[in-house]
Write an enzyme that holds these catalytic residues in place. Structure first.
Site, PDB file in Angstrom:
ATOM      1  CD  GLU A  14      -2.875  -1.238   0.099  1.00 42.25           C
ATOM      2  OE1 GLU A  14      -3.266  -0.171  -0.402  1.00 42.25           O
ATOM      3  OE2 GLU A  14      -3.226  -2.360  -0.320  1.00 42.25           O
ATOM      4  CB  VAL A  15       4.214   2.133  -0.844  1.00 44.20           C
ATOM      5  CG1 VAL A  15       4.548   1.576   0.525  1.00 44.20           C
ATOM      6  CG2 VAL A  15       4.630   1.176  -1.945  1.00 44.20           C
ATOM      7  CE  LYS A  39       0.008  -7.456  -8.150  1.00 46.53           C
ATOM      8  NZ  LYS A  39       0.693  -6.435  -7.341  1.00 46.53           N
ATOM      9  N   GLY A 113       5.493  -6.411  -8.633  1.00 47.81           N
ATOM     10  CA  GLY A 113       5.527  -7.434  -7.603  1.00 47.81           C
ATOM     11  C   GLY A 113       4.361  -7.327  -6.640  1.00 47.81           C
ATOM     12  N   GLY A 115       3.665  -6.447  -2.722  1.00 50.45           N
ATOM     13  CA  GLY A 115       4.285  -5.934  -1.508  1.00 50.45           C
ATOM     14  C   GLY A 115       5.730  -5.544  -1.757  1.00 50.45           C
ATOM     15  N   PRO A 208       1.208  12.110  -7.178  1.00 49.80           N
ATOM     16  CG  PRO A 208       0.421  14.011  -8.258  1.00 49.80           C
ATOM     17  CD  PRO A 208       1.066  12.687  -8.528  1.00 49.80           C
ATOM     18  N   GLY A 210      -4.015  10.356  -4.494  1.00 49.68           N
ATOM     19  CA  GLY A 210      -5.308  10.439  -5.167  1.00 49.68           C
ATOM     20  C   GLY A 210      -5.233  10.388  -6.674  1.00 49.68           C
TER      21      GLY A 210
END
Length: 229
Positions: A14-15, A39, A113, A115, A208, A210
């Protein structure tokens, strides 16, 4: 010359890795490059839900592929064990990536990847870092983009990831801040220079916060300004 492979990994989950991948794909496409995004292992979505590849396809408008999908939002090896499923080895993933690289259909293959860099992608403990070895053995150029958080804690996570790349002799293309807040706090402001130092000048920019909520036309118009590739 075969198409190069650009591997996008994160310092954590979640980065902003997927939106960064879409931004890279958009920037390359705008230069006339034929781009495929792969993916390797999609976790945390069901068969009828859009995953990361579909997000990149929607935002960037490039070809995408997904090697395996698992329902639980966990590391691929753990998710596969819970689902009682057999998943591809990293060697299997590499063979499928190589097929695309050698197909002459694409100029660049982006591989996202799951995570972080050392998350186990298969049942024998192989990681995204291990993907480079069989590809480079076939003469494929492989580079890594590291997506980092903007805020507190990112310096340690980023340093650890970059060190893992270095000790394995893997090529760092650069670091991207995956979700830059519109109103950065003290940590976010000072971390930009510190991340640039950690990346030895190879800070490619930031996406950015969002940005994934933009419609595709807006996203494609803006993405070229976010990154230096």
């Amino acid at each position: 010359m075969s198409a190069p492979v650009l591997v996008i990994t994160g310092t954590d989950t979640e980065v902003g890795k997927t939106i960064t991948t879409a931004a890279i794909a958009t920037a390359l496409s705008a230069r006339g490059q034929r781009v495929l995004m792969i993916k390797l292992a999609q976790t945390g979505v069901t068969d009828d839900e859009p995953g990361d590849a579909q997000t990149v396809e929607r935002l960037a408008g490039v070809d995408v592929a997904e090697h395996v999908r698992l329902p639980d939002p966990l590391a691929p090896d753990v998710a596969a064990a819970l689902a009682d499923e057999t998943i591809p080895t990293v060697g299997d993933h590499a063979a499928r990536v190589l097929e695309q690289v050698e197909s002459d259909r694409y100029d660049v293959v982006l591989v996202e990847g799951s995570g972080g860099l050392l998350v186990h992608l298969d049942a024998i403990g192989s990681t995204l870092a291990d993907l480079a070895t069989p590809l480079e053995a076939k003469g494929v150029r492989v580079g890594f983009v590291v997506v980092a958080r903007a805020g507190l804690g990112t310096l340690n996570h980023t340093a650890l990831t970059l060190e893992a790349l270095r000790v394995r002799g893997l090529d760092l293309v650069g670091v991207v801040v995956g979700s830059q807040p519109a109103e950065p706090g003290l940590a976010e402001r000072t971390n930009v220079d510190e991340l640039r130092k950690l990346a030895e000048g190879q800070l490619l920019g930031g996406v950015p916060a969002g940005a994934g909520d933009l419609d595709p036309e807006q996203f494609r118009a803006a993405a070229g300004d976010w990154l230096t590739l």
